[in-house]
Write a protein that holds these residues in place. Structure first.
Motif, mmCIF file in Angstrom:
data_model
loop_
_atom_site.group_PDB
_atom_site.id
_atom_site.type_symbol
_atom_site.label_atom_id
_atom_site.label_comp_id
_atom_site.label_asym_id
_atom_site.label_seq_id
_atom_site.Cartn_x
_atom_site.Cartn_y
_atom_site.Cartn_z
ATOM 1 N N TYR A 137 0.827 -1.217 0.000
ATOM 2 C CA TYR A 137 0.000 0.000 0.000
ATOM 3 C C TYR A 137 0.862 1.267 0.000
ATOM 4 C CZ TYR A 137 -4.291 -2.663 0.963
ATOM 5 O OH TYR A 137 -5.363 -3.503 0.883
ATOM 6 N N LEU A 186 -7.166 3.029 1.752
ATOM 7 C CA LEU A 186 -7.130 1.976 0.717
ATOM 8 C C LEU A 186 -7.481 0.606 1.321
ATOM 9 C CD1 LEU A 186 -3.937 2.913 -1.364
ATOM 10 C CD2 LEU A 186 -6.310 3.595 -1.756
ATOM 11 N N TYR A 229 -11.171 0.368 1.778
ATOM 12 C CA TYR A 229 -11.807 0.142 0.473
ATOM 13 C C TYR A 229 -11.692 -1.334 0.094
ATOM 14 C CZ TYR A 229 -12.951 0.758 -4.468
ATOM 15 O OH TYR A 229 -13.545 0.667 -5.704
ATOM 16 N N ASN A 230 -10.514 -1.890 0.294
ATOM 17 C CA ASN A 230 -10.251 -3.290 -0.078
ATOM 18 C C ASN A 230 -10.994 -4.312 0.770
ATOM 19 O OD1 ASN A 230 -6.840 -3.212 -1.413
ATOM 20 N ND2 ASN A 230 -8.813 -3.065 -2.417
ATOM 21 N N GLU A 272 -12.074 -4.748 -4.837
ATOM 22 C CA GLU A 272 -10.682 -4.930 -5.253
ATOM 23 C C GLU A 272 -10.139 -3.759 -6.088
ATOM 24 O OE1 GLU A 272 -8.555 -7.224 -4.296
ATOM 25 O OE2 GLU A 272 -10.108 -8.096 -3.028
ATOM 26 N N ILE A 294 -8.950 -0.780 -6.812
ATOM 27 C CA ILE A 294 -8.516 0.271 -5.883
ATOM 28 C C ILE A 294 -8.399 1.671 -6.524
ATOM 29 C CG2 ILE A 294 -6.008 0.313 -6.082
ATOM 30 C CD1 ILE A 294 -5.919 -0.399 -3.094
#
Lengths: 323, 323
Positions: free
Chosen positions: B7, B48, B51-52, B56, B58
């Motif tokens: 990340y 992030l 979100y994941n 997927e 991103i």
């Protein structure tokens, strides 16, 4: 000028209703202080006027109009720190009344508040208004940076000066007017023409301000006569004089603008050079030509002349003023 | 810790792609400078990661994640002016490297840029993300003002301290995580639970920071051992000690935190009092209890344990660290 007062009253009343408030009080008091210093509230007024070109139900445009006023006041708080200005509208500036840290931080918070004033708009209006506002905010920062750069640069072209005041002053007028048009849901052509109108009006307004600071009526409120000269603030008059002066005049001007001197001698000497070079007349011609440009764009807006009358009156009020 | 690095690499790469740039360079250089100082990029990373949990793809979340990082850096620029801090990550702070005016103004501009990073979102996502972000930004300002107020106040309750760090640190973590969830279009219950998770994680993280400053490994990068004591920064350790100390210990603490003294004597004396009163142990207990609260909320999120594993690993990484 009753229509202007009508709008100003709406804004004053609404500022009281929506004034930022909360805890800690050390953060919110400075915001209330500057918002209560008054002023002509021109930026929110022209937003409402633009809205009224197309629609009557003004309610929806009021909070965004206050957002513009909050933003303007945020920028005054931070600019006054940077300029080390002691007074604003004849009262202590925020960093003098409180302290510099408080001025930085309550400025930041007022900045957030200004954007929050758009939040009542429906999503499809919120996004374009926000995008216009944020783009403008960035241009205002750029304008302020150019202004600071100019303090230490010797030669500034006419175009560079206009570019600077476009950022520092004109784009916020343009943004206010266009935002009123967007919220009233007129078409892109109208709102783009109103943006250009607002921009040229803002430039003309700032040039008139430069002129009036030196050649205006001395009964002005909140400003010292020729304050720009005392403070070595290089305005359009200075740059026009640099461009037109002979070696001796330029040398004199650079001398006077490099020293701190609160006597009348300095102001009188500088004014004499300005008059010899007729930069006062030139400045008024520039005001005229930007005003004409503004009017051209206003004329293009597809709405009855009757509706536009208030804007034509506003132009006269702003640009025929003596102080 | 490879998932974290993955990340962090996405964020570093994206910062290079979207770094604010433009004219005048005096405005944009300081933004680039601070954004290139590095750091763990935790706030955008957790956006992030959130979100994941649900999706997927991103891509969509990257610019908003950078917005959070830009905002964090804006607040560092202005906080460093207010704290008169000379160093940030072992490099000169912006107001020292450039000057204070530039730091105020480029901070303002970076603030605008941070909000602009949301502008690619569709209108129905843009508005809730903006509202969350602006509410958070205001709370961060409030937290910073409380922090400044505490410098001159004698007694601060435990609750007041937690309230301050919630504003100053925790809500931005909460905002980042919730924003990731909103952009992934999960339901309100999930995104609200993730907000609470992020908030308690942020509080635990800040308390751990307070602990490590004094009791952590000295091989830390960018910070002086016990820097908070040298700088008279009143952290949770100080307030816990004030609450538990006898008259003599309190008198001593107040003395040491009222003078400038760069010798080891001061640090050693203060650490001794902290240890006598076992505030180091108490602080770690507090970290534990806020971490447990965070985990409770994470457990409530309706998504497989497998998906949540990365967040549990992150908790261990952040709260079992030694520096």
């Amino acid at each position: 000028m009753s229509f202007l007062e009508k709008y100003q009253n709406i804004i004053s009343q609404s500022i009281n209703n929506f004034i930022p408030d909360g805890e800690p009080s050390e953060l919110y008091e400075p915001m209330k202080y500057i918002l209560h210093l008054g002023g002509k509230r021109l930026r929110p007024v022209i937003l409402l006027m633009a809205y009224n070109l197309f629609r009557e139900d003004i309610e929806k445009a009021i909070k965004p109009a206050l957002g513009i006023e909050f933003f303007h006041n945020f920028s005054l708080i931070h600019d006054d720190i940077m300029d080390q200005a002691p007074l604003r509208r004849n009262k202590k500036t925020v960093h003098v009344k409180y302290n510099e840290n408080t001025a930085i931080l309550s400025g930041d918070a007022l900045f957030v508040k200004s954007f929050q004033m758009l939040e009542d708009l429906e999503p499809s209006l919120f996004k374009p208004c926000f995008e216009l506002f944020s783009k403008t905010a960035l241009e205002v920062c750029e304008g302020q940076q150019y202004d600071m750069n100019f303090e230490t640069r010797k030669e500034i072209s006419f175009e560079e000066y206009i570019h600077m005041i476009t950022g520092k002053t004109a784009v916020l007028c343009a943004c206010a007017i266009k935002m009123g048009a967007i919220i009233a849901k007129t078409d892109k052509e109208n709102s783009d023409n109103l943006y250009e109108f607002g921009k040229y009006l803002g430039i003309a307004f700032q040039l008139m301000d430069d002129y009036l600071d030196v050649f205006g009526n001395e009964r002005m409120v909140g400003k010292k006569h020729a304050g720009d000269i005392y403070e070595n603030k290089k305005t359009i008059l200075f740059f026009l004089a640099l461009k037109r002066g002979d070696e001796k005049q330029i040398e004199k001007l650079n001398y006077w603008f490099s020293i701190k001197d609160d006597s009348d001698t300095k102001v009188n000497e500088v004014i004499n050079i300005f008059k010899e070079l007729e930069v006062d007349k030139m400045c008024l011609e520039l005001v005229d030509s930007y005003t004409n440009l503004a009017k051209e764009y206003l004329n293009k807006v597809k709405v009855s002349s009757e509706k536009k009358q208030s804007f034509f009156e506003l132009i006269d009020y702003l640009l025929l003023r003596e102080s």
